[in-house]
Design an enzyme around this catalytic site. Structure first.
Site, PDB file in Angstrom:
ATOM      1  N   TYR A 144      84.850  66.634  62.725  1.00 37.28           N
ATOM      2  CA  TYR A 144      84.504  65.413  63.473  1.00 37.28           C
ATOM      3  C   TYR A 144      85.729  64.531  63.657  1.00 37.28           C
ATOM      4  O   TYR A 144      86.073  64.158  64.783  1.00 37.28           O
ATOM      5  CB  TYR A 144      83.410  64.678  62.699  1.00 37.28           C
ATOM      6  N   ASN A 173      80.519  51.950  62.062  1.00 40.19           N
ATOM      7  CA  ASN A 173      79.118  52.232  61.700  1.00 40.19           C
ATOM      8  C   ASN A 173      78.114  51.315  62.412  1.00 40.19           C
ATOM      9  O   ASN A 173      78.158  50.103  62.243  1.00 40.19           O
ATOM     10  CB  ASN A 173      78.914  52.090  60.187  1.00 40.19           C
ATOM     11  N   VAL A 186      73.443  56.283  56.186  1.00 43.46           N
ATOM     12  CA  VAL A 186      73.034  55.504  55.030  1.00 43.46           C
ATOM     13  C   VAL A 186      71.925  54.501  55.340  1.00 43.46           C
ATOM     14  O   VAL A 186      70.988  54.345  54.539  1.00 43.46           O
ATOM     15  CB  VAL A 186      74.266  54.818  54.377  1.00 43.46           C
ATOM     16  N   VAL A 187      71.979  53.838  56.484  1.00 46.25           N
ATOM     17  CA  VAL A 187      70.996  52.773  56.739  1.00 46.25           C
ATOM     18  C   VAL A 187      69.585  53.360  56.849  1.00 46.25           C
ATOM     19  O   VAL A 187      68.642  52.878  56.196  1.00 46.25           O
ATOM     20  CB  VAL A 187      71.366  51.963  58.006  1.00 46.25           C
ATOM     21  N   PHE A 190      68.349  54.734  53.380  1.00 44.82           N
ATOM     22  CA  PHE A 190      67.937  53.700  52.414  1.00 44.82           C
ATOM     23  C   PHE A 190      66.622  53.042  52.834  1.00 44.82           C
ATOM     24  O   PHE A 190      65.739  52.815  51.998  1.00 44.82           O
ATOM     25  CB  PHE A 190      69.031  52.624  52.274  1.00 44.82           C
ATOM     26  N   ASP A 272      85.089  61.022  51.448  1.00 43.52           N
ATOM     27  CA  ASP A 272      84.299  59.851  51.866  1.00 43.52           C
ATOM     28  C   ASP A 272      85.231  58.622  51.863  1.00 43.52           C
ATOM     29  O   ASP A 272      85.769  58.257  50.822  1.00 43.52           O
ATOM     30  CB  ASP A 272      83.163  59.661  50.858  1.00 43.52           C
ATOM     31  N   PRO A 273      85.453  57.991  53.021  1.00 44.45           N
ATOM     32  CA  PRO A 273      86.400  56.862  53.045  1.00 44.45           C
ATOM     33  C   PRO A 273      85.992  55.748  52.079  1.00 44.45           C
ATOM     34  O   PRO A 273      84.810  55.419  51.965  1.00 44.45           O
ATOM     35  CB  PRO A 273      86.334  56.390  54.496  1.00 44.45           C
ATOM     36  N   GLN A 275      87.019  52.522  52.129  1.00 44.41           N
ATOM     37  CA  GLN A 275      86.829  51.193  52.730  1.00 44.41           C
ATOM     38  C   GLN A 275      86.881  51.304  54.242  1.00 44.41           C
ATOM     39  O   GLN A 275      87.549  52.182  54.776  1.00 44.41           O
ATOM     40  CB  GLN A 275      87.915  50.232  52.243  1.00 44.41           C
ATOM     41  N   ARG A 276      86.146  50.405  54.887  1.00 44.70           N
ATOM     42  CA  ARG A 276      86.205  50.424  56.346  1.00 44.70           C
ATOM     43  C   ARG A 276      85.749  49.084  56.901  1.00 44.70           C
ATOM     44  O   ARG A 276      84.657  48.615  56.587  1.00 44.70           O
ATOM     45  CB  ARG A 276      85.327  51.535  56.898  1.00 44.70           C
TER      46      ARG A 276
HETATM   47  P1  NAD Z   1      73.300  60.885  67.711  1.00 45.01           P
HETATM   48  O1  NAD Z   1      73.505  62.096  66.876  1.00 45.01           O
HETATM   49  O2  NAD Z   1      72.000  60.169  67.604  1.00 45.01           O
HETATM   50  O3  NAD Z   1      73.538  61.206  69.267  1.00 45.01           O
HETATM   51  C1  NAD Z   1      74.410  62.196  69.727  1.00 45.01           C
HETATM   52  C2  NAD Z   1      73.736  62.897  70.907  1.00 45.01           C
HETATM   53  O4  NAD Z   1      74.624  63.901  71.417  1.00 45.01           O
HETATM   54  C3  NAD Z   1      72.454  63.622  70.493  1.00 45.01           C
HETATM   55  O5  NAD Z   1      71.424  63.317  71.419  1.00 45.01           O
HETATM   56  C4  NAD Z   1      72.845  65.104  70.551  1.00 45.01           C
HETATM   57  O6  NAD Z   1      71.747  65.949  70.817  1.00 45.01           O
HETATM   58  C5  NAD Z   1      73.879  65.083  71.663  1.00 45.01           C
HETATM   59  N1  NAD Z   1      74.803  66.234  71.624  1.00 45.01           N
HETATM   60  C6  NAD Z   1      75.463  66.725  70.540  1.00 45.01           C
HETATM   61  N2  NAD Z   1      76.224  67.778  70.902  1.00 45.01           N
HETATM   62  C7  NAD Z   1      76.040  67.949  72.263  1.00 45.01           C
HETATM   63  C8  NAD Z   1      76.540  68.861  73.208  1.00 45.01           C
HETATM   64  N3  NAD Z   1      77.403  69.827  72.856  1.00 45.01           N
HETATM   65  N4  NAD Z   1      76.122  68.747  74.500  1.00 45.01           N
HETATM   66  C9  NAD Z   1      75.256  67.783  74.874  1.00 45.01           C
HETATM   67  N5  NAD Z   1      74.739  66.880  74.007  1.00 45.01           N
HETATM   68  C10 NAD Z   1      75.136  66.966  72.713  1.00 45.01           C
HETATM   69  O7  NAD Z   1      74.517  59.894  67.379  1.00 45.01           O
HETATM   70  P2  NAD Z   1      74.808  58.397  67.847  1.00 45.01           P
HETATM   71  O8  NAD Z   1      74.859  57.543  66.644  1.00 45.01           O
HETATM   72  O9  NAD Z   1      73.912  58.033  68.980  1.00 45.01           O
HETATM   73  O10 NAD Z   1      76.309  58.556  68.363  1.00 45.01           O
HETATM   74  C11 NAD Z   1      76.630  58.633  69.742  1.00 45.01           C
HETATM   75  C12 NAD Z   1      78.139  58.737  69.910  1.00 45.01           C
HETATM   76  O11 NAD Z   1      78.767  57.593  69.343  1.00 45.01           O
HETATM   77  C13 NAD Z   1      78.759  59.966  69.237  1.00 45.01           C
HETATM   78  O12 NAD Z   1      79.770  60.474  70.061  1.00 45.01           O
HETATM   79  C14 NAD Z   1      79.359  59.399  67.972  1.00 45.01           C
HETATM   80  O13 NAD Z   1      80.461  60.146  67.540  1.00 45.01           O
HETATM   81  C15 NAD Z   1      79.753  57.997  68.402  1.00 45.01           C
HETATM   82  N6  NAD Z   1      79.777  57.088  67.248  1.00 45.01           N
HETATM   83  C16 NAD Z   1      78.639  56.609  66.707  1.00 45.01           C
HETATM   84  C17 NAD Z   1      78.714  55.789  65.584  1.00 45.01           C
HETATM   85  C18 NAD Z   1      77.478  55.218  64.932  1.00 45.01           C
HETATM   86  O14 NAD Z   1      77.604  54.576  63.887  1.00 45.01           O
HETATM   87  N7  NAD Z   1      76.297  55.362  65.487  1.00 45.01           N
HETATM   88  C19 NAD Z   1      79.955  55.476  65.016  1.00 45.01           C
HETATM   89  C20 NAD Z   1      81.094  56.014  65.603  1.00 45.01           C
HETATM   90  C21 NAD Z   1      81.004  56.800  66.731  1.00 45.01           C
HETATM   91  N1  UDP Z   2      75.723  57.119  51.587  1.00 49.36           N
HETATM   92  C1  UDP Z   2      74.963  56.905  50.457  1.00 49.36           C
HETATM   93  N2  UDP Z   2      73.687  57.387  50.437  1.00 49.36           N
HETATM   94  C2  UDP Z   2      73.124  58.047  51.490  1.00 49.36           C
HETATM   95  C3  UDP Z   2      73.907  58.239  52.651  1.00 49.36           C
HETATM   96  C4  UDP Z   2      75.213  57.785  52.663  1.00 49.36           C
HETATM   97  O1  UDP Z   2      75.422  56.295  49.465  1.00 49.36           O
HETATM   98  O2  UDP Z   2      71.943  58.445  51.389  1.00 49.36           O
HETATM   99  C5  UDP Z   2      77.105  56.579  51.627  1.00 49.36           C
HETATM  100  C6  UDP Z   2      78.168  57.565  52.068  1.00 49.36           C
HETATM  101  O3  UDP Z   2      78.680  58.275  50.950  1.00 49.36           O
HETATM  102  C7  UDP Z   2      79.211  56.647  52.686  1.00 49.36           C
HETATM  103  C8  UDP Z   2      78.388  55.502  53.271  1.00 49.36           C
HETATM  104  O4  UDP Z   2      77.127  55.544  52.602  1.00 49.36           O
HETATM  105  O5  UDP Z   2      80.066  56.130  51.694  1.00 49.36           O
HETATM  106  C9  UDP Z   2      78.167  55.618  54.769  1.00 49.36           C
HETATM  107  O6  UDP Z   2      77.681  56.910  55.021  1.00 49.36           O
HETATM  108  P1  UDP Z   2      77.202  57.392  56.468  1.00 49.36           P
HETATM  109  O7  UDP Z   2      76.841  58.819  56.367  1.00 49.36           O
HETATM  110  O8  UDP Z   2      76.166  56.459  56.993  1.00 49.36           O
HETATM  111  O9  UDP Z   2      78.479  57.170  57.425  1.00 49.36           O
HETATM  112  P2  UDP Z   2      80.053  57.426  57.264  1.00 49.36           P
HETATM  113  O10 UDP Z   2      80.362  57.994  55.912  1.00 49.36           O
HETATM  114  O11 UDP Z   2      80.385  58.382  58.347  1.00 49.36           O
HETATM  115  O12 UDP Z   2      80.644  56.083  57.440  1.00 49.36           O
END
Ligand code: NAD
Ligand code: UDP
Ligand code: UDP
Length: 319
Positions: A144, A173, A186-187, A190, A272-273, A275-276
């Site tokens: 990713y 996030n 995580v959200v 939880f 797992d990062p 801090q962010r």
């Molecule tokens: P999500 O998993 O709910 O949505 C991703 C969508 O992409 C899904 O509907 C999935 O079916 C579709 N998809 C995956 N692979 C595909 C492919 N090869 N062809 C067509 N469709 C495909 O995730 P989300 O939270 O809605 O995230 C949307 C975008 O935002 C992603 O690119 C993600 O990396 C980016 N993003 C989200 C967050 C967040 O916190 N939600 C943070 C950083 C980046």
């Molecule tokens: N996390 C957790 N319990 C869970 C899911 C995630 O403690 O059930 C932690 C995870 O290790 C990370 C943070 O919550 O430190 C955010 O995780 P998430 O998968 O939501 O996103 P990302 O790691 O990609 O920021």
């Protein structure tokens, strides 16, 4: 009225973006292969004559006509993007190439949903766009993180080489209603655990931090970025500038749900990062944007959503 393509339009953010852009009077084409997305998210839109759904995997070429492209296709939750890491890289890289090729043919504006993961386990805090990051190229999150980094490179190359109007946003996030109950982030984990008085699964000691942005605030940032002039390419951070430990998030979720859940400590996944937190000065300056929903208010809305879902469709939540 524009014709706007949203890849990943069946996902958590994509489906809400489809709705927002339809409400603004546009035609919307949603492209999704439903790897993590759900048709439930877009059922309410299917009757709208300005909405079109195409089941398609962006790793394959796509020939359609549109004015703007939001490239959101990619699983975003670690448990899902780690399920098929090769496909995750292909989605990030081949998906970007195909969507950029499409945009180039049409001279369409194209926005890339990049991520705070490009900073990896950051040594600079808060993260500013000029920081190049600290990413493990061969770990469990690499498909990713590096996929998204390569996508940023491709977007920059198409801009530099072909003059394509590209926009890169780095999303931190983001949470809210319509997250899939099995999303695994995580959200939603939880909240679902707390609402059922089940154990809250805290990974590590919970001292790692994240900054949580409410969905609707984030979507406004995406739309404002797309509306900028062609010289604004990004990357621009979009996220909540306040930081919480994951333990604080667990405690707040228990409080807001009046839950009897107890916190249990589980292994911290590798890489797992720690801090962010985004520096959003650039988004404030270029987009006049910042999140307006405090964590507690956004969590309340998300809790109401999952509470309703657990009552109306427990099988969907628990199966
Ligand atoms: P999500 O998993 O709910 O949505 C991703 C969508 O992409 C899904 O509907 C999935 O079916 C579709 N998809 C995956 N692979 C595909 C492919 N090869 N062809 C067509 N469709 C495909 O995730 P989300 O939270 O809605 O995230 C949307 C975008 O935002 C992603 O690119 C993600 O990396 C980016 N993003 C989200 C967050 C967040 O916190 N939600 C943070 C950083 C980046
Ligand atoms: N996390 C957790 N319990 C869970 C899911 C995630 O403690 O059930 C932690 C995870 O290790 C990370 C943070 O919550 O430190 C955010 O995780 P998430 O998968 O939501 O996103 P990302 O790691 O990609 O920021
Ligand atoms: N492509 C696409 N739809 C289009 C135009 C191109 O899916 O409308 C894909 C095509 O498969 C190609 C990729 O985008 O492999 C990159 O296109 P580009 O024109 O940049 O490169 P080339 O065709 O020269 O490989």
């Amino acid at each position: 009225m524009k014709r706007i393509l949203i890849t990943g339009g069946g996902g958590f953010l994509g489906s809400a973006l489809c709705e927002k852009l339809l409400k603004a009077g546009n035609e919307v084409i949603c492209v999704d292969n439903f790897f993590t997305g759900s048709k439930r998210n877009i059922y309410p839109l299917l009757d709208d004559p300005r909405f079109e759904l195409i089941r398609h995997d962006v790793t394959f070429p796509l020939y359609i006509e549109c004015d703007e492209i939001y490239n959101l296709a990619c699983p975003a939750s670690p448990i899902h993007y780690q399920r098929d890491p090769v496909q995750t890289v292909k989605t990030c890289v081949h998906g970007a190439i195909n969507m950029l090729g499409l945009a180039k043919r049409l001279r369409a504006k194209i926005l890339q949903a990049s991520t705070s993961e490009v900073y990896g386990d950051p040594a600079v805090h808060p993260q500013v766009e000029s920081y190049w990051g600290n990413v493990n190229p061969i770990g469990i999150r690499s498909c990713y993180d590096e996929g998204k980094r390569c996508a940023e490179t491709l977007f920059s190359c198409y801009n530099m080489q072909c003059g394509l109007p590209v926009k890169i946003v780095r999303i931190f996030n983001t949470y809210g209603p319509n997250m899939h109950p099995h999303d695994g982030r995580v959200v939603s984990n939880f909240i679902l655990q707390a609402l059922q008085n089940k154990d809250i699964t805290l990974y590590g000691d919970g001292s790692q931090t994240r900054s949580f942005c409410y969905r609707d605030d984030l979507l406004e940032g995406l739309v404002r970025m797309m509306a900028t002039s062609d010289d604004v390419t990004g990357p621009v951070n979009l996220g909540m500038p306040q930081e919480f430990t994951i333990r604080e998030l667990a405690e707040l979720t228990i409080k807001l749900t009046n839950s009897n859940s107890r916190i249990i400590y589980c292994d911290l996944p590798s890489d797992d990062p720690k801090q962010r937190k985004p520096d959003i000065s650039l988004a404030r300056k270029l987009l006049d944007w910042e999140p307006v929903t405090p964590l507690e208010a956004g969590l309340q809305k998300t809790i109401e959503y999952f509470d309703g879902l657990l009552k109306s469709d427990p099988d969907f939540c628990l199966s």
